[in-house]
Design an enzyme around this catalytic site. Structure first.
Site, PDB file in Angstrom:
ATOM      1  N   CYS A 114     -39.700 -45.587  28.421  1.00 13.05           N
ATOM      2  CA  CYS A 114     -38.687 -46.656  27.786  1.00 13.05           C
ATOM      3  C   CYS A 114     -37.313 -45.834  27.441  1.00 13.05           C
ATOM      4  CB  CYS A 114     -39.385 -46.744  26.565  1.00 13.05           C
ATOM      5  SG  CYS A 114     -40.957 -47.808  26.599  1.00 13.05           S
ATOM      6  N   HIS A 251     -33.664 -49.533  21.815  1.00  9.40           N
ATOM      7  CA  HIS A 251     -34.700 -49.914  22.573  1.00  9.40           C
ATOM      8  C   HIS A 251     -35.575 -50.998  21.708  1.00  9.40           C
ATOM      9  CE1 HIS A 251     -38.433 -50.159  24.957  1.00  9.40           C
ATOM     10  NE2 HIS A 251     -39.083 -49.285  24.157  1.00  9.40           N
ATOM     11  N   ASN A 281     -40.853 -55.998  24.800  1.00 10.55           N
ATOM     12  CA  ASN A 281     -40.532 -54.500  25.115  1.00 10.55           C
ATOM     13  C   ASN A 281     -40.442 -54.501  26.911  1.00 10.55           C
ATOM     14  OD1 ASN A 281     -40.521 -51.676  25.853  1.00 10.55           O
ATOM     15  ND2 ASN A 281     -42.084 -51.216  24.337  1.00 10.55           N
TER      16      ASN A 281
END
Length: 324
Positions: A114, A251, A281
């Site tokens: 990520c 993020h 996500n």
């Protein structure tokens, strides 16, 4: 004193056609739309079609970024593609994008899960400053739907697929925080936290792709402290204060994490770009995807100061400060 800066000149994104609302998980899991929204802020996400690869998403985002910048693929000297879900073990997914858009130079993948886009951005900045490339396309692209355990309600409802791309161009600045371009980056990793977020497969271990595993509560605690620290360090390196930042593009992991980090850094939620409700996500794709959405809807404009921050498996985390 003049200095070379990596200046953003265009961005774009791509989302697969298939939209998966929270209600779809109610058919097979002990969960509900209300439960997912309350704990994550996520309402829906996009999943790639069976015949779509990570490179397909990346190529579409790359073409959108070229259109936004008014450039052709041949104008790109290098591609750095952040992904944890590549098309193949090798060669790199980036080389597929390179071929598809007609770029020259060189292309390679970067894996920091990520945090991958922040790592890729820092490397693109270094390539430009070193004179290795004049224009670098930085891409985050993922098909996380392929590595989820759909019996685990704690993880499978969190992730989605997508891609975002940003084009950086070498330009001279005066070396101050008023320059356009990347002003600072701050990168970290710590392998002792491997078991907090990982995939239980691999080429040299199981010989299989594996599935995502996560200790959510522990990741949450690390995310809040580490993201706020990295963000503050990036600002300190550039000599700017939180009040100078126009937008934070974090993020997009979980709305509760995004809100907690904003509070810890004394940043009003109005200055945080939030897209997690629509995309879930998307790992390395989440920051460029959110940035492209905010550019398209008119929020991010020329001269805006943008703080980006992300954390992922490794644990790997970091932040970057960039003036548009």
């Amino acid at each position: 004193m003049t200095t070379l800066r990596a200046v953003p000149v265009g961005c774009g994104h791509y989302l697969p056609d298939r939209i998966v609302p929270n209600s779809e998980f109610e058919k097979t899991l002990d969960t509900s739309d209300e439960w997912i929204r309350a704990r994550t802020g996520i309402e829906r996400r996009h999943f790639a079609a069976d015949d779509q690869k990570t490179s397909d998403l990346a190529i579409a985002a790359a073409k959108a970024a070229l259109l936004d910048a008014g450039l052709d693929g041949s104008d790109i000297d290098a591609i750095v593609l952040a992904t944890a879900t590549p098309d193949q073990t090798f060669p790199s997914t980036a080389t597929r994008v390179q071929h598809a858009i007609g770029a020259g130079g060189f292309a390679f993948d970067m894996q920091a899960v990520c945090a991958g886009f922040i790592y890729a951005l820092a490397n693109a900045d270094a390539l430009i400053k070193a004179g290795q490339a004049k224009r670098v396309m930085v891409i985050g692209a993922e098909t996380f739907s392929r590595i989820l355990d759909y019996t685990d309600r704690g993880t499978c409802v969190l992730f989605g697929d997508g891609a975002g791309a940003l084009i950086l161009e070498a330009r001279e600045g005066d070396g101050s925080s008023d320059d356009a371009g990347i002003l600072s980056t701050d990168l970290h990793s710590d392998g002792k936290f491997n078991d907090l977020l990982y995939v239980d497969g691999g080429v040299s271990t199981t010989g299989t792709v594996g599935q995502l595993r996560m200790q959510g509560r522990e990741v949450f605690k690390h995310a809040v402290t580490k993201l706020s620290a990295a963000g503050n360090t990036a600002m300190e390196k550039a000599g700017v204060a939180p009040d100078d930042v126009t937008y934070v593009v974090p993020h997009q992991a979980n709305l509760r994490i995004i809100t907690a980090v904003a509070q810890k850094m004394s940043l009003p939620i109005e200055r945080i770009v939030v897209t997690v409700q629509d995309h879930g996500n998307t790992s390395a794709a989440s920051i460029p995807l959110a940035m492209s959405v905010a550019r398209a809807d008119g929020r991010i404009k020329a001269n805006d100061l943008i703080l980006m921050e992300a954390i992922g498996g490794g644990l790997a985390w970091g932040a970057a400060l960039m003036r548009w």
